[in-house]
Design a protein around this motif. Sequence first.
Motif, PDB file in Angstrom:
ATOM      1  N   HIS A  29      13.012   4.765  13.596  1.00 49.38           N
ATOM      2  CA  HIS A  29      13.350   3.182  13.017  1.00 49.38           C
ATOM      3  C   HIS A  29      11.904   2.311  13.095  1.00 49.38           C
ATOM      4  O   HIS A  29      11.917   2.558  11.628  1.00 49.38           O
ATOM      5  CB  HIS A  29      14.810   2.512  13.346  1.00 49.38           C
ATOM      6  N   LEU A  30      11.256   2.817  14.188  1.00 51.28           N
ATOM      7  CA  LEU A  30      10.648   1.719  13.767  1.00 51.28           C
ATOM      8  C   LEU A  30       9.342   2.698  13.057  1.00 51.28           C
ATOM      9  O   LEU A  30       8.523   1.592  12.084  1.00 51.28           O
ATOM     10  CB  LEU A  30       9.492   1.281  15.691  1.00 51.28           C
ATOM     11  N   ARG A  31       8.977   3.736  13.679  1.00 55.47           N
ATOM     12  CA  ARG A  31       8.233   4.904  12.203  1.00 55.47           C
ATOM     13  C   ARG A  31       8.599   4.609  11.564  1.00 55.47           C
ATOM     14  O   ARG A  31       7.398   4.016  10.113  1.00 55.47           O
ATOM     15  CB  ARG A  31       8.289   5.643  13.025  1.00 55.47           C
ATOM     16  N   LYS A  32       9.824   4.763  10.569  1.00 55.83           N
ATOM     17  CA  LYS A  32      10.226   4.012   9.504  1.00 55.83           C
ATOM     18  C   LYS A  32       9.716   2.991   8.838  1.00 55.83           C
ATOM     19  O   LYS A  32       9.187   2.622   7.276  1.00 55.83           O
ATOM     20  CB  LYS A  32      11.761   4.694   9.380  1.00 55.83           C
ATOM     21  N   VAL A  33      10.013   1.841   9.214  1.00 55.46           N
ATOM     22  CA  VAL A  33       9.558   0.843   8.563  1.00 55.46           C
ATOM     23  C   VAL A  33       7.634   0.940   8.359  1.00 55.46           C
ATOM     24  O   VAL A  33       7.091  -0.072   7.550  1.00 55.46           O
ATOM     25  CB  VAL A  33      10.063  -0.710  10.058  1.00 55.46           C
ATOM     26  N   GLY A  34       7.276   1.317   9.780  1.00 60.24           N
ATOM     27  CA  GLY A  34       5.806   1.214   9.303  1.00 60.24           C
ATOM     28  C   GLY A  34       5.486   1.667   8.476  1.00 60.24           C
ATOM     29  O   GLY A  34       4.377   1.762   8.012  1.00 60.24           O
ATOM     30  N   ASP A  35       5.942   2.594   8.068  1.00 59.74           N
ATOM     31  CA  ASP A  35       5.865   4.432   7.321  1.00 59.74           C
ATOM     32  C   ASP A  35       5.765   2.932   5.584  1.00 59.74           C
ATOM     33  O   ASP A  35       4.492   3.059   4.943  1.00 59.74           O
ATOM     34  CB  ASP A  35       6.567   5.119   7.181  1.00 59.74           C
ATOM     35  N   LYS A  36       7.115   2.408   5.942  1.00 65.98           N
ATOM     36  CA  LYS A  36       7.141   1.492   4.556  1.00 65.98           C
ATOM     37  C   LYS A  36       6.361   0.389   4.405  1.00 65.98           C
ATOM     38  O   LYS A  36       5.944  -0.217   3.010  1.00 65.98           O
ATOM     39  CB  LYS A  36       8.728   0.637   4.599  1.00 65.98           C
ATOM     40  N   CYS A  37       5.503  -0.221   4.698  1.00 71.57           N
ATOM     41  CA  CYS A  37       5.028  -1.393   5.425  1.00 71.57           C
ATOM     42  C   CYS A  37       4.287  -0.562   4.794  1.00 71.57           C
ATOM     43  O   CYS A  37       2.874  -1.119   4.166  1.00 71.57           O
ATOM     44  CB  CYS A  37       4.620  -2.150   6.459  1.00 71.57           C
ATOM     45  N   ASN A  38       3.568   0.226   5.196  1.00 71.01           N
ATOM     46  CA  ASN A  38       1.876   1.330   5.099  1.00 71.01           C
ATOM     47  C   ASN A  38       2.076   1.158   3.556  1.00 71.01           C
ATOM     48  O   ASN A  38       0.930   1.164   2.932  1.00 71.01           O
ATOM     49  CB  ASN A  38       2.129   2.513   5.998  1.00 71.01           C
ATOM     50  N   LEU A  39       3.014   1.862   2.937  1.00 67.55           N
ATOM     51  CA  LEU A  39       2.934   2.560   1.276  1.00 67.55           C
ATOM     52  C   LEU A  39       3.088   1.181   0.896  1.00 67.55           C
ATOM     53  O   LEU A  39       2.519   1.063  -0.328  1.00 67.55           O
ATOM     54  CB  LEU A  39       4.383   3.175   1.646  1.00 67.55           C
ATOM     55  N   ARG A  40       3.594  -0.290   1.198  1.00 66.41           N
ATOM     56  CA  ARG A  40       3.195  -1.461   0.519  1.00 66.41           C
ATOM     57  C   ARG A  40       1.811  -1.741   0.566  1.00 66.41           C
ATOM     58  O   ARG A  40       1.586  -2.063  -0.469  1.00 66.41           O
ATOM     59  CB  ARG A  40       4.258  -2.200   1.207  1.00 66.41           C
ATOM     60  N   GLN A  41       1.211  -1.411   1.465  1.00 62.55           N
ATOM     61  CA  GLN A  41       0.003  -1.619   1.475  1.00 62.55           C
ATOM     62  C   GLN A  41      -0.696  -1.382   0.721  1.00 62.55           C
ATOM     63  O   GLN A  41      -1.915  -1.867  -0.261  1.00 62.55           O
ATOM     64  CB  GLN A  41      -0.626  -2.086   2.959  1.00 62.55           C
ATOM     65  N   LYS A  42      -0.519  -0.026   0.514  1.00 64.37           N
ATOM     66  CA  LYS A  42      -1.589   0.944  -0.094  1.00 64.37           C
ATOM     67  C   LYS A  42      -0.895   0.826  -1.210  1.00 64.37           C
ATOM     68  O   LYS A  42      -2.253   0.499  -2.559  1.00 64.37           O
ATOM     69  CB  LYS A  42      -0.405   3.190   0.251  1.00 64.37           C
ATOM     70  N   PHE A  43       0.770  -0.123  -1.983  1.00 63.01           N
ATOM     71  CA  PHE A  43      -0.198  -0.631  -3.632  1.00 63.01           C
ATOM     72  C   PHE A  43      -0.263  -1.530  -3.475  1.00 63.01           C
ATOM     73  O   PHE A  43      -0.796  -1.414  -5.259  1.00 63.01           O
ATOM     74  CB  PHE A  43       1.571  -0.005  -3.405  1.00 63.01           C
ATOM     75  N   LEU A  44      -0.104  -2.494  -2.971  1.00 67.87           N
ATOM     76  CA  LEU A  44      -0.761  -3.452  -3.111  1.00 67.87           C
ATOM     77  C   LEU A  44      -2.271  -3.348  -3.470  1.00 67.87           C
ATOM     78  O   LEU A  44      -2.852  -4.190  -4.353  1.00 67.87           O
ATOM     79  CB  LEU A  44      -0.444  -4.706  -2.190  1.00 67.87           C
ATOM     80  N   ASN A  45      -3.072  -2.847  -2.943  1.00 62.11           N
ATOM     81  CA  ASN A  45      -4.563  -2.455  -2.828  1.00 62.11           C
ATOM     82  C   ASN A  45      -4.030  -1.761  -3.677  1.00 62.11           C
ATOM     83  O   ASN A  45      -5.284  -2.196  -4.884  1.00 62.11           O
ATOM     84  CB  ASN A  45      -5.159  -1.368  -1.431  1.00 62.11           C
ATOM     85  N   VAL A  46      -3.952  -0.797  -4.302  1.00 59.59           N
ATOM     86  CA  VAL A  46      -4.382  -0.608  -5.420  1.00 59.59           C
ATOM     87  C   VAL A  46      -4.342  -1.448  -6.831  1.00 59.59           C
ATOM     88  O   VAL A  46      -4.240  -1.319  -7.966  1.00 59.59           O
ATOM     89  CB  VAL A  46      -3.169   1.076  -6.180  1.00 59.59           C
ATOM     90  N   ILE A  47      -3.044  -2.124  -6.486  1.00 60.61           N
ATOM     91  CA  ILE A  47      -2.316  -3.439  -7.855  1.00 60.61           C
ATOM     92  C   ILE A  47      -3.850  -3.962  -7.996  1.00 60.61           C
ATOM     93  O   ILE A  47      -4.139  -4.835  -8.694  1.00 60.61           O
ATOM     94  CB  ILE A  47      -1.633  -3.930  -7.971  1.00 60.61           C
ATOM     95  N   THR A  48      -4.471  -4.160  -6.863  1.00 57.08           N
ATOM     96  CA  THR A  48      -5.156  -5.335  -6.153  1.00 57.08           C
ATOM     97  C   THR A  48      -7.198  -4.757  -7.494  1.00 57.08           C
ATOM     98  O   THR A  48      -7.576  -5.436  -7.852  1.00 57.08           O
ATOM     99  CB  THR A  48      -6.166  -5.766  -5.298  1.00 57.08           C
ATOM    100  N   LYS A  49      -7.061  -3.218  -6.833  1.00 54.01           N
ATOM    101  CA  LYS A  49      -8.641  -3.040  -7.708  1.00 54.01           C
ATOM    102  C   LYS A  49      -8.246  -2.686  -9.291  1.00 54.01           C
ATOM    103  O   LYS A  49      -9.479  -2.680 -10.043  1.00 54.01           O
ATOM    104  CB  LYS A  49      -7.994  -1.616  -7.571  1.00 54.01           C
ATOM    105  N   LEU A  50      -6.916  -2.393  -9.669  1.00 52.68           N
ATOM    106  CA  LEU A  50      -6.807  -2.363 -11.266  1.00 52.68           C
ATOM    107  C   LEU A  50      -6.711  -3.458 -11.860  1.00 52.68           C
ATOM    108  O   LEU A  50      -7.842  -4.194 -12.923  1.00 52.68           O
ATOM    109  CB  LEU A  50      -5.013  -2.148 -11.007  1.00 52.68           C
TER     110      LEU A  50
END
Length: 55
Positions: A29-50
């Motif tokens: 469960h902790l791994r799943k939560v971490g994966d979701k947070c990592n994916l969210r951060q990647k999306f935020l980075n892409v949006i920020t760069k755009l």
Amino acid sequence: MMPGKSQRKAAQQPPAPAEQEAITQCSLHLRKVGDKCNLRQKFLNVITKLFCPGT
């Protein structure tokens, strides 16, 4: 026993099967939560760069 030396700690017992299952489930469960947070951060980075290409 020699001065300055501490006694060895007793060897740790492996966890019981039910406890091991709980540890495994918790880590999954902790791994799943971490994966979701990592994916969210990647999306935020892409949006920020755009929207802020200068940064």
